[in-house]
Write a protein that holds these residues in place. Sequence first.
Motif, mmCIF file in Angstrom:
data_model
loop_
_atom_site.group_PDB
_atom_site.id
_atom_site.type_symbol
_atom_site.label_atom_id
_atom_site.label_comp_id
_atom_site.label_asym_id
_atom_site.label_seq_id
_atom_site.Cartn_x
_atom_site.Cartn_y
_atom_site.Cartn_z
ATOM 1 N N ALA A 143 0.828 -1.206 0.000
ATOM 2 C CA ALA A 143 0.000 0.000 0.000
ATOM 3 C C ALA A 143 0.862 1.256 0.000
ATOM 4 O O ALA A 143 0.535 2.257 -0.654
ATOM 5 N N GLU A 144 1.971 1.216 0.722
ATOM 6 C CA GLU A 144 2.873 2.371 0.761
ATOM 7 C C GLU A 144 3.539 2.595 -0.592
ATOM 8 O O GLU A 144 3.693 3.731 -1.048
ATOM 9 N N LEU A 145 3.935 1.521 -1.245
ATOM 10 C CA LEU A 145 4.605 1.656 -2.543
ATOM 11 C C LEU A 145 3.656 2.177 -3.612
ATOM 12 O O LEU A 145 4.084 2.890 -4.537
ATOM 13 N N ILE A 146 2.372 1.856 -3.510
ATOM 14 C CA ILE A 146 1.391 2.413 -4.445
ATOM 15 C C ILE A 146 1.336 3.931 -4.310
ATOM 16 O O ILE A 146 1.339 4.673 -5.303
ATOM 17 N N LEU A 147 1.303 4.414 -3.074
ATOM 18 C CA LEU A 147 1.279 5.861 -2.849
ATOM 19 C C LEU A 147 2.591 6.507 -3.286
ATOM 20 O O LEU A 147 2.593 7.619 -3.843
ATOM 21 N N MET A 148 3.710 5.819 -3.056
ATOM 22 C CA MET A 148 4.994 6.352 -3.505
ATOM 23 C C MET A 148 5.017 6.474 -5.030
ATOM 24 O O MET A 148 5.537 7.455 -5.573
ATOM 25 N N HIS A 149 4.464 5.485 -5.713
ATOM 26 C CA HIS A 149 4.425 5.553 -7.176
ATOM 27 C C HIS A 149 3.633 6.768 -7.637
ATOM 28 O O HIS A 149 4.060 7.476 -8.564
ATOM 29 N N ARG A 150 2.515 7.029 -7.004
ATOM 30 C CA ARG A 150 1.725 8.198 -7.376
ATOM 31 C C ARG A 150 2.498 9.492 -7.120
ATOM 32 O O ARG A 150 2.448 10.439 -7.915
ATOM 33 N N GLY A 231 0.558 11.940 2.276
ATOM 34 C CA GLY A 231 1.619 11.798 3.266
ATOM 35 C C GLY A 231 2.887 11.162 2.741
ATOM 36 O O GLY A 231 3.930 11.238 3.401
ATOM 37 N N TYR A 232 2.827 10.515 1.579
ATOM 38 C CA TYR A 232 4.004 9.826 1.045
ATOM 39 C C TYR A 232 4.740 10.738 0.073
ATOM 40 O O TYR A 232 4.129 11.377 -0.773
ATOM 41 N N GLY A 317 22.383 10.389 1.720
ATOM 42 C CA GLY A 317 20.932 10.264 1.610
ATOM 43 C C GLY A 317 20.302 9.820 2.909
ATOM 44 O O GLY A 317 20.908 9.897 3.986
ATOM 45 N N HIS A 318 19.090 9.309 2.813
ATOM 46 C CA HIS A 318 18.298 8.962 3.992
ATOM 47 C C HIS A 318 17.127 8.096 3.564
ATOM 48 O O HIS A 318 16.860 7.929 2.369
ATOM 49 N N LEU A 319 16.401 7.559 4.520
ATOM 50 C CA LEU A 319 15.178 6.834 4.209
ATOM 51 C C LEU A 319 14.085 7.829 3.822
ATOM 52 O O LEU A 319 14.083 8.979 4.263
ATOM 53 N N VAL A 320 13.140 7.367 3.013
ATOM 54 C CA VAL A 320 12.075 8.243 2.531
ATOM 55 C C VAL A 320 10.790 7.425 2.456
ATOM 56 O O VAL A 320 10.811 6.199 2.384
ATOM 57 N N GLY A 321 9.663 8.100 2.482
ATOM 58 C CA GLY A 321 8.370 7.416 2.401
ATOM 59 C C GLY A 321 7.287 8.252 3.039
ATOM 60 O O GLY A 321 6.843 9.242 2.476
ATOM 61 N N LEU A 322 6.851 7.857 4.223
ATOM 62 C CA LEU A 322 5.839 8.608 4.960
ATOM 63 C C LEU A 322 6.535 9.776 5.654
ATOM 64 O O LEU A 322 6.894 9.730 6.819
ATOM 65 N N GLY A 323 6.746 10.832 4.886
ATOM 66 C CA GLY A 323 7.609 11.934 5.300
ATOM 67 C C GLY A 323 8.907 11.828 4.533
ATOM 68 O O GLY A 323 9.316 10.739 4.094
ATOM 69 N N VAL A 324 9.555 12.965 4.352
ATOM 70 C CA VAL A 324 10.717 12.986 3.470
ATOM 71 C C VAL A 324 11.944 12.337 4.099
ATOM 72 O O VAL A 324 12.873 11.934 3.393
#
Length: 419
Positions: A143-150, A231-232, A317-324
């Motif tokens: 579900a998170e990757l779907i939002l990241m794709h968008r 949020g992503y 770099g850094h981790l990214v996803g729900l927040g930058v």
Amino acid sequence: METTLEMRRVRTAAAWGDTNDVILVHAGGLIGRPGGQDQCYPFRVHPHFRWLTGLSVRDAVLAFDPEEGESGGWTEFFPSVTALDTVWEGLLPLGRGRALSELTSWLEARHGRTITHLGAGYDTTQSPLEQKILEARRPKDEAELILMHRAVVATAAGFAAARTALRAGLTERELQIEIETAFARSGATGVAYDTIVGFGPTSAIFHAEPGSRALAIGEQVLIDAGAEVDGYCADVTRTLPGPGGFTSQQEELLALLDGVERACCLACRPGVEWHEIHRIAARGIAQGLRDFGILRCSAEEALETEAIALFFPHGVGHLVGLGVRDASGVGPGRGPKRRYCGVTPRCDLKLEPGFLVTVEPGIYFIPALLNDPANREKYATQVDWETLGRWLVPGGFRIEDDILVTDGEPINLTAEIPH
């Protein structure tokens, strides 16, 4: 079949282990603007709450009691919606959870138990439970990757608009408007962070705020921008040619950086230390600067003496996803973040499948660092200051992509945005 939220809660409870604490995850509330009367900053829900509930509701609390088997030990508490809330903001009851007013009695029934607060309003950086939920959140689910794709699709539209808009006389602020308009038209619900646009000298300011500076012939254009969807956040940087194209020196620097960035992306595999990704970037840049004659020393000496940080003074770099900068930090059982190659990277952990990271090496010519007498004395044997003088046109170059770590080859989610 478990829902996505149920799986996230099961994963979190397992990460917390055999704790007997009653845990409250706070969504956060509105923050008033200074002198703003009844005006507030836009509400940003805490990512722990968002991830565990799928909601962005202010002043809400998600409670966890490991001794309560019903609902897996989780109970949602939401503020009641008044008629005025509906009139002014269009809020409606959610139809789930319990009233926030019941939280006090719920806690009284657990009198004597340790209460641990996580989320908005609490400094929990030293809490083992905080570290455990960060570990649970790091691998991204479907579900998170779907939002990241968008978010990436909208981001790509913004960078395409930027390339079309570039012309002599364009201001940084005007370019920002073109980028963010394209984000919105392509489905973004906001920007992931304040858009960074720098022309020529301002391209070396890491968090450059777009201003009235007009683009001139011979200047590079650095854009660090990302769209947000529910949020992503995507996080992408490109360094583009201004009117008239790149100079020969700019082309050489960007070609070096492009190769370094691609090598770093390919190295993002399970079990690899994030510090090793930074070392690949730092060593590649150092070797290139030695080839250009800017560094006198070997690449290894540039890393060990920290001379490389004169030209690459931030983490890779850094981790990214729900927040930058989603769930960045240190891995299990580690102490504070460590200094490495002259900087302190935002992450100190091993990569695992499902991690989503930014890879963003850069090369900069920053007068405040390179003209500092103390630096010139300290690195007298590492840097050829006379040769550097022929390159020292203030400015920066950065390339950044969002990379998904998998069991096999890493996947570049932003590969369709041309370098």
